[in-house]
Design a protein around this motif. Structure first.
Motif, PDB file in Angstrom:
ATOM      1  N   GLN A  82       0.802  -1.218   0.000  1.00  0.00           N
ATOM      2  CA  GLN A  82       0.000   0.000   0.000  1.00  0.00           C
ATOM      3  C   GLN A  82       0.836   1.271   0.000  1.00  0.00           C
ATOM      4  OE1 GLN A  82       0.266  -2.138   2.641  1.00  0.00           O
ATOM      5  NE2 GLN A  82      -0.474  -1.211   4.542  1.00  0.00           N
ATOM      6  N   ASP A  83       2.149   1.155   0.232  1.00  0.00           N
ATOM      7  CA  ASP A  83       3.027   2.313   0.172  1.00  0.00           C
ATOM      8  C   ASP A  83       3.864   2.323  -1.093  1.00  0.00           C
ATOM      9  OD1 ASP A  83       2.250   3.492   2.605  1.00  0.00           O
ATOM     10  OD2 ASP A  83       3.441   2.038   3.703  1.00  0.00           O
ATOM     11  N   GLY A  84       3.463   1.498  -2.065  1.00  0.00           N
ATOM     12  CA  GLY A  84       4.175   1.488  -3.335  1.00  0.00           C
ATOM     13  C   GLY A  84       5.537   0.822  -3.274  1.00  0.00           C
ATOM     14  N   ILE A  85       5.769  -0.034  -2.300  1.00  0.00           N
ATOM     15  CA  ILE A  85       7.051  -0.740  -2.202  1.00  0.00           C
ATOM     16  C   ILE A  85       6.984  -2.003  -3.054  1.00  0.00           C
ATOM     17  CG2 ILE A  85       8.637  -1.962  -0.666  1.00  0.00           C
ATOM     18  CD1 ILE A  85       7.781  -0.071   1.552  1.00  0.00           C
ATOM     19  N   VAL A 159       5.886   4.479  -6.073  1.00  0.00           N
ATOM     20  CA  VAL A 159       6.504   3.284  -6.664  1.00  0.00           C
ATOM     21  C   VAL A 159       7.798   3.673  -7.371  1.00  0.00           C
ATOM     22  CG1 VAL A 159       6.258   1.430  -8.355  1.00  0.00           C
ATOM     23  CG2 VAL A 159       4.298   2.096  -6.936  1.00  0.00           C
ATOM     24  N   ARG A 160       7.724   4.746  -8.177  1.00  0.00           N
ATOM     25  CA  ARG A 160       8.925   5.212  -8.887  1.00  0.00           C
ATOM     26  C   ARG A 160      10.034   5.581  -7.903  1.00  0.00           C
ATOM     27  NH1 ARG A 160       8.908   7.862 -13.808  1.00  0.00           N
ATOM     28  NH2 ARG A 160       6.777   8.645 -13.484  1.00  0.00           N
ATOM     29  N   THR A 161       9.676   6.329  -6.875  1.00  0.00           N
ATOM     30  CA  THR A 161      10.662   6.765  -5.879  1.00  0.00           C
ATOM     31  C   THR A 161      11.285   5.574  -5.168  1.00  0.00           C
ATOM     32  OG1 THR A 161       9.490   8.853  -5.540  1.00  0.00           O
ATOM     33  CG2 THR A 161      10.991   8.146  -3.799  1.00  0.00           C
ATOM     34  N   ASN A 162      10.468   4.600  -4.789  1.00  0.00           N
ATOM     35  CA  ASN A 162      10.980   3.421  -4.098  1.00  0.00           C
ATOM     36  C   ASN A 162      11.948   2.639  -4.978  1.00  0.00           C
ATOM     37  OD1 ASN A 162       9.565   3.877  -1.703  1.00  0.00           O
ATOM     38  ND2 ASN A 162       7.745   2.833  -2.455  1.00  0.00           N
ATOM     39  N   LEU A 163      11.615   2.486  -6.257  1.00  0.00           N
ATOM     40  CA  LEU A 163      12.524   1.790  -7.162  1.00  0.00           C
ATOM     41  C   LEU A 163      13.847   2.531  -7.294  1.00  0.00           C
ATOM     42  CD1 LEU A 163      10.137   0.639 -10.037  1.00  0.00           C
ATOM     43  CD2 LEU A 163      11.522  -0.856  -8.590  1.00  0.00           C
ATOM     44  N   GLN A 164      13.761   3.839  -7.468  1.00  0.00           N
ATOM     45  CA  GLN A 164      14.983   4.630  -7.620  1.00  0.00           C
ATOM     46  C   GLN A 164      15.858   4.567  -6.378  1.00  0.00           C
ATOM     47  OE1 GLN A 164      13.342   8.459  -8.657  1.00  0.00           O
ATOM     48  NE2 GLN A 164      13.270   7.984 -10.849  1.00  0.00           N
ATOM     49  N   ALA A 165      15.234   4.468  -5.206  1.00  0.00           N
ATOM     50  CA  ALA A 165      15.981   4.419  -3.945  1.00  0.00           C
ATOM     51  C   ALA A 165      16.412   3.007  -3.579  1.00  0.00           C
ATOM     52  CB  ALA A 165      15.122   5.001  -2.818  1.00  0.00           C
ATOM     53  N   GLY A 166      15.976   2.003  -4.350  1.00  0.00           N
ATOM     54  CA  GLY A 166      16.286   0.623  -4.004  1.00  0.00           C
ATOM     55  C   GLY A 166      15.476   0.119  -2.833  1.00  0.00           C
ATOM     56  N   ARG A 167      14.354   0.792  -2.575  1.00  0.00           N
ATOM     57  CA  ARG A 167      13.490   0.395  -1.454  1.00  0.00           C
ATOM     58  C   ARG A 167      12.532  -0.680  -1.946  1.00  0.00           C
ATOM     59  NH1 ARG A 167      11.710   4.992  -0.604  1.00  0.00           N
ATOM     60  NH2 ARG A 167      13.399   5.650   0.795  1.00  0.00           N
ATOM     61  N   VAL A 168      13.006  -1.918  -1.920  1.00  0.00           N
ATOM     62  CA  VAL A 168      12.231  -3.049  -2.405  1.00  0.00           C
ATOM     63  C   VAL A 168      12.194  -4.119  -1.317  1.00  0.00           C
ATOM     64  CG1 VAL A 168      12.786  -2.596  -4.824  1.00  0.00           C
ATOM     65  CG2 VAL A 168      14.246  -4.129  -3.483  1.00  0.00           C
ATOM     66  N   ARG A 169      11.306  -5.048  -1.491  1.00  0.00           N
ATOM     67  CA  ARG A 169      11.179  -6.163  -0.541  1.00  0.00           C
ATOM     68  C   ARG A 169      11.362  -7.467  -1.320  1.00  0.00           C
ATOM     69  NH1 ARG A 169       6.550  -4.985   1.035  1.00  0.00           N
ATOM     70  NH2 ARG A 169       7.131  -3.818   2.905  1.00  0.00           N
ATOM     71  N   LEU A 170      12.259  -8.312  -0.860  1.00  0.00           N
ATOM     72  CA  LEU A 170      12.526  -9.596  -1.495  1.00  0.00           C
ATOM     73  C   LEU A 170      11.947 -10.692  -0.612  1.00  0.00           C
ATOM     74  CD1 LEU A 170      16.298  -9.042  -2.446  1.00  0.00           C
ATOM     75  CD2 LEU A 170      14.248  -8.223  -3.623  1.00  0.00           C
ATOM     76  N   LEU A 171      11.039 -11.489  -1.175  1.00  0.00           N
ATOM     77  CA  LEU A 171      10.408 -12.563  -0.413  1.00  0.00           C
ATOM     78  C   LEU A 171      10.692 -13.910  -1.071  1.00  0.00           C
ATOM     79  CD1 LEU A 171       6.833 -11.209   0.511  1.00  0.00           C
ATOM     80  CD2 LEU A 171       8.922 -11.163   1.877  1.00  0.00           C
ATOM     81  N   PHE A 172      11.337 -14.789  -0.317  1.00  0.00           N
ATOM     82  CA  PHE A 172      11.502 -16.169  -0.729  1.00  0.00           C
ATOM     83  C   PHE A 172      10.352 -16.953  -0.108  1.00  0.00           C
ATOM     84  CE2 PHE A 172      15.712 -14.272  -0.496  1.00  0.00           C
ATOM     85  CZ  PHE A 172      16.318 -14.690  -1.672  1.00  0.00           C
ATOM     86  N   VAL A 173       9.530 -17.586  -0.926  1.00  0.00           N
ATOM     87  CA  VAL A 173       8.359 -18.302  -0.424  1.00  0.00           C
ATOM     88  C   VAL A 173       8.515 -19.781  -0.742  1.00  0.00           C
ATOM     89  CG1 VAL A 173       5.853 -18.484  -0.480  1.00  0.00           C
ATOM     90  CG2 VAL A 173       6.933 -16.256  -0.778  1.00  0.00           C
ATOM     91  N   ALA A 174       8.329 -20.623   0.296  1.00  0.00           N
ATOM     92  CA  ALA A 174       8.457 -22.064   0.128  1.00  0.00           C
ATOM     93  C   ALA A 174       7.556 -22.766   1.130  1.00  0.00           C
ATOM     94  CB  ALA A 174       9.900 -22.510   0.324  1.00  0.00           C
ATOM     95  N   ASP A 175       7.208 -24.018   0.836  1.00  0.00           N
ATOM     96  CA  ASP A 175       6.434 -24.778   1.809  1.00  0.00           C
ATOM     97  C   ASP A 175       7.324 -25.262   2.953  1.00  0.00           C
ATOM     98  OD1 ASP A 175       7.782 -26.481   0.143  1.00  0.00           O
ATOM     99  OD2 ASP A 175       6.088 -27.802  -0.265  1.00  0.00           O
ATOM    100  N   ARG A 176       8.605 -25.329   2.694  1.00  0.00           N
ATOM    101  CA  ARG A 176       9.587 -25.588   3.749  1.00  0.00           C
ATOM    102  C   ARG A 176      10.835 -24.763   3.450  1.00  0.00           C
ATOM    103  NH1 ARG A 176       5.973 -27.380   6.071  1.00  0.00           N
ATOM    104  NH2 ARG A 176       5.705 -29.349   7.194  1.00  0.00           N
ATOM    105  N   VAL A 177      11.236 -23.911   4.397  1.00  0.00           N
ATOM    106  CA  VAL A 177      12.432 -23.092   4.224  1.00  0.00           C
ATOM    107  C   VAL A 177      13.588 -23.803   4.916  1.00  0.00           C
ATOM    108  CG1 VAL A 177      13.530 -20.881   4.748  1.00  0.00           C
ATOM    109  CG2 VAL A 177      11.114 -20.953   4.102  1.00  0.00           C
ATOM    110  N   PRO A 178      14.574 -24.279   4.161  1.00  0.00           N
ATOM    111  CA  PRO A 178      15.687 -24.996   4.785  1.00  0.00           C
ATOM    112  C   PRO A 178      16.533 -24.061   5.640  1.00  0.00           C
ATOM    113  CG  PRO A 178      16.110 -24.625   2.454  1.00  0.00           C
ATOM    114  CD  PRO A 178      14.693 -24.206   2.695  1.00  0.00           C
ATOM    115  N   PRO A 179      17.219 -24.604   6.650  1.00  0.00           N
ATOM    116  CA  PRO A 179      18.033 -23.769   7.550  1.00  0.00           C
ATOM    117  C   PRO A 179      19.058 -22.924   6.807  1.00  0.00           C
ATOM    118  CG  PRO A 179      17.800 -25.976   8.430  1.00  0.00           C
ATOM    119  CD  PRO A 179      17.228 -26.022   7.043  1.00  0.00           C
ATOM    120  N   GLU A 180      19.630 -23.478   5.720  1.00  0.00           N
ATOM    121  CA  GLU A 180      20.641 -22.725   4.976  1.00  0.00           C
ATOM    122  C   GLU A 180      20.055 -21.442   4.397  1.00  0.00           C
ATOM    123  OE1 GLU A 180      21.320 -27.147   3.854  1.00  0.00           O
ATOM    124  OE2 GLU A 180      19.669 -25.857   4.477  1.00  0.00           O
ATOM    125  N   LEU A 181      18.865 -21.535   3.818  1.00  0.00           N
ATOM    126  CA  LEU A 181      18.225 -20.354   3.247  1.00  0.00           C
ATOM    127  C   LEU A 181      17.838 -19.376   4.342  1.00  0.00           C
ATOM    128  CD1 LEU A 181      17.052 -18.749   0.900  1.00  0.00           C
ATOM    129  CD2 LEU A 181      14.959 -20.091   1.093  1.00  0.00           C
TER     130      LEU A 181
END
Length: 387
Positions: A82-85, A159-181
């Motif tokens: 909702q904040d354009g991230i 959205v434009r400002t967030n992209l330019q600033a590198g304000r992004v969110r990275l989500l790794f989604v899995a049914d099981r997240v291994p300890p290494e990840l």
């Protein structure tokens, strides 16, 4: 006796169903589930102060490795909160060995290049195309995300400002997240700023025809919570705008012609509108002309603190008189006949901003004459009688 996995569903007062852990049949099934139900990304766990809400922009979002180049990679999902991230989601089943190393490198490639090579117009177009393919109204989908008082143009600029600033969110989604990840995610989330890196473990349980989904967000330690804080601009207090503060912001732009144009439009609104409405966005003010027809309010014109204005054709849909396409088209034609104004054909059912900068005094007068025609037609409730 089947003890299940510690997850139970109370079917009724007499029946307790023990749920069994289940995997997703295919990765595509997993991806389609997230696309249909973004709430499974557990926005309330990502930000406990102001829970994140997500809107899907595109599946299989292409990413180029250079400006203007062909797509080199394909991201599973691109969401916006909702904040354009921008929220980049990569989905893997726990049985996929790539989840331990390869997926991390992929995601970093995606993040590094998306902030450089994703034009805002492309994102908006893809969002609109997705909504159209799903027979959904893009304006309504966006309002569901940002709320009725927020300004869509301000959202897309965020959205434009967030992209330019590198304000992004990275989500790794899995049914099981291994300890290494999980360890890698926790490390990256501590080191990357202002980007946020998290994992969502989406566990699935089945039993007696029932299915339960349990998302768990991993990687946001108390240290990173304190350092990064809430990701929301919505946590800021709302601002009460009025004519003085809005005109003051426009004056601060330093363009006398823009200020005079805004004053002329405001004077017209006082003469012709039933009331003036103000938004409450903490950083982006707007005043709007509201007209009432048979008890129905129509917000048709707004002026913004960045020195732009907008004729809200979209808000005429489903309302008296100008719900008719020929009338909206007649208004659009009148506006496009004014030197300095050139709205695209699809503006007839949308909201498009018009910069005040570059509009002459005569152009502003012609614009207000076109809006006079709008009000007169609205009041009369009749078809246009010609020029």
């Amino acid at each position: 006796m089947n003890t299940g996995t510690g997850v139970f569903v109370l079917r009724d007062a007499q029946t307790l169903v023990a749920m069994q852990a289940a995997s997703f049949a295919t990765e595509d099934d997993f991806q389609r589930l997230l696309a249909s139900f973004p709430e499974l990304l557990a926005g309330d766990q990502i930000d406990t102060e102001v829970p994140r809400r997500f809107m899907l922009v595109a599946r299989e979002k292409g990413i180029a490795a250079e400006e203007g180049g062909a797509d080199r990679w394909s991201l599973d999902h691109l969401f916006l909160d909702q904040d354009g991230i921008p929220t980049l989601v990569e989905v893997k089943r726990g049985t996929d060995t790539r989840i331990r190393r390869e997926v991390v490198g992929q995601m970093l490639d995606y993040a590094a290049n998306s902030v450089l090579h994703w034009p805002l117009d492309t994102l908006r177009a893809q969002f609109g195309a997705r909504c159209e393919a799903e027979s959904r109204d893009a304006g309504e989908v966006l309002r569901d995300l940002i709320g009725p008082d927020a300004e869509p143009e301000a959202f897309w600029e965020a959205v434009r400002t967030n992209l330019q600033a590198g304000r992004v969110r990275l989500l790794f989604v899995a049914d099981r997240v291994p300890p290494e990840l999980r360890r890698v995610v926790e490390f990256l989330n501590r080191q990357m700023q202002p980007a946020e890196v998290l994992a969502v473990e989406l566990r699935q349980y089945e039993g007696q025809g029932l299915k339960t989904l349990v998302p768990i967000v991993l990687g946001r330690s108390e240290i990173t919570k304190d350092r990064k804080g809430s990701s929301s601009r919505a946590a800021q207090p709302k601002r009460t705008w009025d004519e003085v503060t809005i005109m003051g912001e426009i004056a601060a732009l330093g363009d006398d012609a823009v200020l005079e144009a805004a004053r002329a439009i405001l004077a017209w609104i006082h003469r012709r509108a039933d009331r003036i409405a103000f938004n409450t966005n903490p950083s982006f003010g707007a005043l709007g002309a509201v007209f009432e027809v048979n008890g129905v309010e129509i917000s048709a014109l707004r002026v913004f603190t960045d020195g732009t204005m907008a004729v809200y054709f979209e808000y005429m849909l489903g309302k008296p008189v100008f719900d008719a396409l020929p009338l909206r088209q007649a208004l659009l034609d009148r506006l496009n006949a004014i030197p300095g104004i050139r709205l695209p054909p699809d503006a007839v059912s949308k909201r498009k901003t018009i910069p005040l900068a570059g509009l002459s005094t005569d152009a502003i007068a012609a614009f207000l004459a076109a809006m006079d025609w709008f009000v007169d037609t609205l009041r009369a409730g009749s078809s246009p009688a010609g020029d």
